[in-house]
Design a protein around this motif. Structure first.
Motif, PDB file in Angstrom:
ATOM      1  N   LEU A 129     -29.355  18.939 -28.033  1.00  0.00           N
ATOM      2  CA  LEU A 129     -28.186  19.716 -28.436  1.00  0.00           C
ATOM      3  C   LEU A 129     -27.074  18.782 -28.898  1.00  0.00           C
ATOM      4  O   LEU A 129     -27.125  17.567 -28.672  1.00  0.00           O
ATOM      5  N   SER A 130     -26.040  19.353 -29.524  1.00  0.00           N
ATOM      6  CA  SER A 130     -24.942  18.523 -30.023  1.00  0.00           C
ATOM      7  C   SER A 130     -23.588  18.906 -29.439  1.00  0.00           C
ATOM      8  O   SER A 130     -22.619  18.158 -29.593  1.00  0.00           O
ATOM      9  N   ALA A 131     -23.488  20.068 -28.782  1.00  0.00           N
ATOM     10  CA  ALA A 131     -22.202  20.537 -28.261  1.00  0.00           C
ATOM     11  C   ALA A 131     -22.417  21.245 -26.938  1.00  0.00           C
ATOM     12  O   ALA A 131     -23.520  21.726 -26.631  1.00  0.00           O
ATOM     13  N   HIS A 132     -21.329  21.329 -26.172  1.00  0.00           N
ATOM     14  CA  HIS A 132     -21.386  21.927 -24.836  1.00  0.00           C
ATOM     15  C   HIS A 132     -20.115  22.734 -24.585  1.00  0.00           C
ATOM     16  O   HIS A 132     -19.023  22.330 -24.986  1.00  0.00           O
ATOM     17  N   ALA A 133     -20.248  23.872 -23.901  1.00  0.00           N
ATOM     18  CA  ALA A 133     -19.124  24.783 -23.654  1.00  0.00           C
ATOM     19  C   ALA A 133     -18.624  24.677 -22.224  1.00  0.00           C
ATOM     20  O   ALA A 133     -19.428  24.626 -21.280  1.00  0.00           O
ATOM     21  N   THR A 134     -17.279  24.694 -22.062  1.00  0.00           N
ATOM     22  CA  THR A 134     -16.720  24.648 -20.717  1.00  0.00           C
ATOM     23  C   THR A 134     -15.307  25.204 -20.702  1.00  0.00           C
ATOM     24  O   THR A 134     -14.737  25.552 -21.733  1.00  0.00           O
ATOM     25  N   PHE A 135     -14.735  25.303 -19.497  1.00  0.00           N
ATOM     26  CA  PHE A 135     -13.322  25.604 -19.263  1.00  0.00           C
ATOM     27  C   PHE A 135     -12.642  24.345 -18.740  1.00  0.00           C
ATOM     28  O   PHE A 135     -13.278  23.474 -18.138  1.00  0.00           O
ATOM     29  N   SER A 136     -11.316  24.295 -18.908  1.00  0.00           N
ATOM     30  CA  SER A 136     -10.562  23.113 -18.480  1.00  0.00           C
ATOM     31  C   SER A 136     -10.141  23.147 -17.025  1.00  0.00           C
ATOM     32  O   SER A 136      -9.845  22.117 -16.433  1.00  0.00           O
ATOM     33  N   GLY A 137     -10.066  24.358 -16.433  1.00  0.00           N
ATOM     34  CA  GLY A 137      -9.374  24.487 -15.163  1.00  0.00           C
ATOM     35  C   GLY A 137      -7.870  24.495 -15.387  1.00  0.00           C
ATOM     36  O   GLY A 137      -7.392  24.390 -16.531  1.00  0.00           O
ATOM     37  N   ALA A 138      -7.104  24.619 -14.297  1.00  0.00           N
ATOM     38  CA  ALA A 138      -5.659  24.790 -14.478  1.00  0.00           C
ATOM     39  C   ALA A 138      -4.866  24.325 -13.267  1.00  0.00           C
ATOM     40  O   ALA A 138      -5.205  24.660 -12.131  1.00  0.00           O
ATOM     41  N   PHE A 139      -3.820  23.566 -13.540  1.00  0.00           N
ATOM     42  CA  PHE A 139      -2.792  23.255 -12.555  1.00  0.00           C
ATOM     43  C   PHE A 139      -1.486  23.985 -12.871  1.00  0.00           C
ATOM     44  O   PHE A 139      -0.767  24.423 -11.979  1.00  0.00           O
ATOM     45  N   ALA A 140      -1.167  24.106 -14.158  1.00  0.00           N
ATOM     46  CA  ALA A 140       0.147  24.611 -14.564  1.00  0.00           C
ATOM     47  C   ALA A 140       0.172  26.118 -14.797  1.00  0.00           C
ATOM     48  O   ALA A 140       1.261  26.683 -14.949  1.00  0.00           O
ATOM     49  N   TRP A 141      -0.984  26.772 -14.819  1.00  0.00           N
ATOM     50  CA  TRP A 141      -1.005  28.186 -15.179  1.00  0.00           C
ATOM     51  C   TRP A 141      -0.097  29.059 -14.314  1.00  0.00           C
ATOM     52  O   TRP A 141       0.533  29.990 -14.834  1.00  0.00           O
ATOM     53  N   PRO A 142       0.032  28.819 -13.003  1.00  0.00           N
ATOM     54  CA  PRO A 142       0.950  29.666 -12.229  1.00  0.00           C
ATOM     55  C   PRO A 142       2.396  29.613 -12.710  1.00  0.00           C
ATOM     56  O   PRO A 142       3.200  30.484 -12.363  1.00  0.00           O
ATOM     57  N   PHE A 143       2.703  28.614 -13.546  1.00  0.00           N
ATOM     58  CA  PHE A 143       4.078  28.428 -14.020  1.00  0.00           C
ATOM     59  C   PHE A 143       4.211  28.751 -15.510  1.00  0.00           C
ATOM     60  O   PHE A 143       5.153  28.309 -16.163  1.00  0.00           O
ATOM     61  N   ILE A 144       3.277  29.538 -16.048  1.00  0.00           N
ATOM     62  CA  ILE A 144       3.246  29.793 -17.487  1.00  0.00           C
ATOM     63  C   ILE A 144       4.494  30.543 -17.952  1.00  0.00           C
ATOM     64  O   ILE A 144       4.994  30.325 -19.051  1.00  0.00           O
ATOM     65  N   TYR A 145       5.025  31.436 -17.118  1.00  0.00           N
ATOM     66  CA  TYR A 145       6.207  32.230 -17.480  1.00  0.00           C
ATOM     67  C   TYR A 145       7.103  32.242 -16.249  1.00  0.00           C
ATOM     68  O   TYR A 145       7.170  33.226 -15.529  1.00  0.00           O
ATOM     69  N   PRO A 146       7.770  31.105 -15.983  1.00  0.00           N
ATOM     70  CA  PRO A 146       8.296  30.856 -14.639  1.00  0.00           C
ATOM     71  C   PRO A 146       9.630  31.523 -14.319  1.00  0.00           C
ATOM     72  O   PRO A 146      10.491  31.676 -15.179  1.00  0.00           O
ATOM     73  N   TRP A 147       9.759  31.904 -13.113  1.00  0.00           N
ATOM     74  CA  TRP A 147      11.041  32.245 -12.506  1.00  0.00           C
ATOM     75  C   TRP A 147      10.951  31.938 -11.015  1.00  0.00           C
ATOM     76  O   TRP A 147      10.096  32.475 -10.337  1.00  0.00           O
ATOM     77  N   PRO A 148      11.797  31.017 -10.511  1.00  0.00           N
ATOM     78  CA  PRO A 148      12.823  30.261 -11.240  1.00  0.00           C
ATOM     79  C   PRO A 148      12.195  29.255 -12.201  1.00  0.00           C
ATOM     80  O   PRO A 148      10.988  29.067 -12.215  1.00  0.00           O
ATOM     81  N   GLN A 149      13.040  28.616 -12.985  1.00  0.00           N
ATOM     82  CA  GLN A 149      12.542  27.688 -13.991  1.00  0.00           C
ATOM     83  C   GLN A 149      11.752  26.545 -13.366  1.00  0.00           C
ATOM     84  O   GLN A 149      12.000  26.123 -12.241  1.00  0.00           O
ATOM     85  N   ARG A 150      10.790  26.044 -14.132  1.00  0.00           N
ATOM     86  CA  ARG A 150      10.006  24.882 -13.703  1.00  0.00           C
ATOM     87  C   ARG A 150      10.909  23.663 -13.567  1.00  0.00           C
ATOM     88  O   ARG A 150      11.823  23.474 -14.382  1.00  0.00           O
ATOM     89  N   PRO A 151      10.655  22.805 -12.607  1.00  0.00           N
ATOM     90  CA  PRO A 151      11.381  21.533 -12.576  1.00  0.00           C
ATOM     91  C   PRO A 151      10.989  20.675 -13.764  1.00  0.00           C
ATOM     92  O   PRO A 151       9.867  20.761 -14.271  1.00  0.00           O
ATOM     93  N   ALA A 152      11.904  19.852 -14.225  1.00  0.00           N
ATOM     94  CA  ALA A 152      11.640  18.972 -15.359  1.00  0.00           C
ATOM     95  C   ALA A 152      10.423  18.103 -15.071  1.00  0.00           C
ATOM     96  O   ALA A 152      10.269  17.550 -13.978  1.00  0.00           O
ATOM     97  N   GLY A 153       9.538  17.984 -16.055  1.00  0.00           N
ATOM     98  CA  GLY A 153       8.376  17.103 -15.929  1.00  0.00           C
ATOM     99  C   GLY A 153       7.163  17.725 -15.278  1.00  0.00           C
ATOM    100  O   GLY A 153       6.110  17.077 -15.198  1.00  0.00           O
TER     101      GLY A 153
END
Length: 347
Positions: A129-153
């Motif tokens: 084969l030449s290609a493979h399918a996957t997902f990245s996983g997530a660390f930041a997704w819980p903060f995608i539309y944040p309240w309160p705002q995300r801390p800088a960085g």
């Protein structure tokens, strides 16, 4: 472009004809498919660890599929890839993706997932084969539309860690000559063009970090999925042919209001039942010389999967474009390029 093909993940079960890869392959071939994308985590389909080590096993697996009438197009590690990066808020939910003995052990679970991805790289090479399918996983997704705002960085830190975890995996795929294609999907840190660009920066523009293009996930985000191809075509190495619709109302829109799938404004549909402009997609992918498979991923909140699969093969076949061997207006040519200066009035 090659196809039609179909992803088996949504079809495998305990009852025939989807209880073994052999039965599923025969059913899909009879429905008009030329290829199958195989979920590597499903023991009804394959033994991934054995495939990584045994060329004989891979040759036999590919041979059985060919005898059934289909080729193996790619392997998938969507489930395992998800476990490479898990925010603690989702630990309990994603424990179900791991072997029972690793549940409640996030570090061991993550190490297992990395090993699975490396198995998949070797197995893909053994299968030709030449290609493979996957997902990245997530660390930041819980903060995608944040309240309160995300801390800088915060987002930079998340993608830095994501890149650190995926870089050795990408190197393993480089060693085997396989493109690792991330399905850009809400719920993953890699879910649109900007997040993919952040990830590329985090892995130094790694040549094996590529995209599984699935327009359904862009429809549900109200993105321009045709322009996406114009921008990222150099990195698109896999294609899920999947339909969707977004019909916002006075009550709900992109976020869905926690409704069940059938009641959401944005929902996945069988091919031809949604809003995706597949004529535009196949035209653009052909324009940019996409050479991979066109793979149906069936997900629909209304239609039976077998009906969706039977309708999907001819739908894909009808949209595939055979490139001409010469330009349509070649008949009107024939002038000698040596006369170009005379045509311009320069000689």
């Amino acid at each position: 472009m090659r196809g039609p093909a179909i992803f088996l993940a949504q079809f495998m079960g305990d009852a025939a004809p989807f209880d073994t890869i052999d039965n599923a392959a025969r059913w899909m071939a009879a429905a008009g498919y030329k290829g199958i994308q195989v979920p590597s985590n499903d023991p009804r389909c394959m033994d991934l660890a054995l495939a990584a080590e045994s060329q004989t096993y891979c040759d036999e697996l590919a041979g059985r599929c060919r005898e059934a009438g289909v080729a193996i197009t790619e392997l998938s590690t969507h489930i395992q890839g998800q476990l490479v990066a898990v925010h603690p808020a989702y630990d309990q939910a994603f424990d179900a993706f791991a072997p029972p003995e690793l549940r409640g052990k996030p570090a061991e679970r993550q190490a297992w997932a990395v090993e699975q991805l490396k198995f998949a790289a070797r197995a893909s090479r053994r299968l030709g084969l030449s290609a493979h399918a996957t997902f990245s996983g997530a660390f930041a997704w819980p903060f995608i539309y944040p309240w309160p705002q995300r801390p800088a960085g915060l987002v930079d830190e998340a993608f830095g860690e994501l890149g650190k975890r995926w870089r050795p995996i990408l190197d393993a795929f480089e060693d085997e000559g396989i493109d690792l294609c991330f399905e850009l999907h809400p719920g993953e840190d890699l879910h649109d063009g900007l997040s993919f660009e952040r990830f590329l920066d985090a892995v130094g523009g790694h040549a094996r970090a590529n995209i599984l293009y699935d327009p359904s996930h862009f429809v549900l985000q109200a993105m321009d999925y045709l322009e996406f191809i114009d921008i990222y075509h150099d990195r698109i190495r896999m294609f899920h042919v999947k339909d969707a619709e977004l019909n916002p109302t006075g009550r709900a829109g992109v976020y869905g209001g926690y409704a069940d799938w059938v009641d959401r404004p944005g929902r996945f549909r069988s091919l031809g039942d949604g809003q995706v402009d597949f004529t535009g997609i196949f035209s653009r992918l052909t324009q940019y010389d996409y050479a991979g498979w066109a793979v149906l991923e069936w997900e629909c909140c209304l239609k039976h999967p077998e009906d969706g699969a039977r309708e999907g093969a001819p739908f894909i076949e009808a949209h595939m474009i055979r490139r001409p061997e010469r330009a349509f207006d070649d008949f009107a040519g024939g002038s000698d390029p040596a006369d170009n200066r005379r045509w311009l009035g320069l000689d």
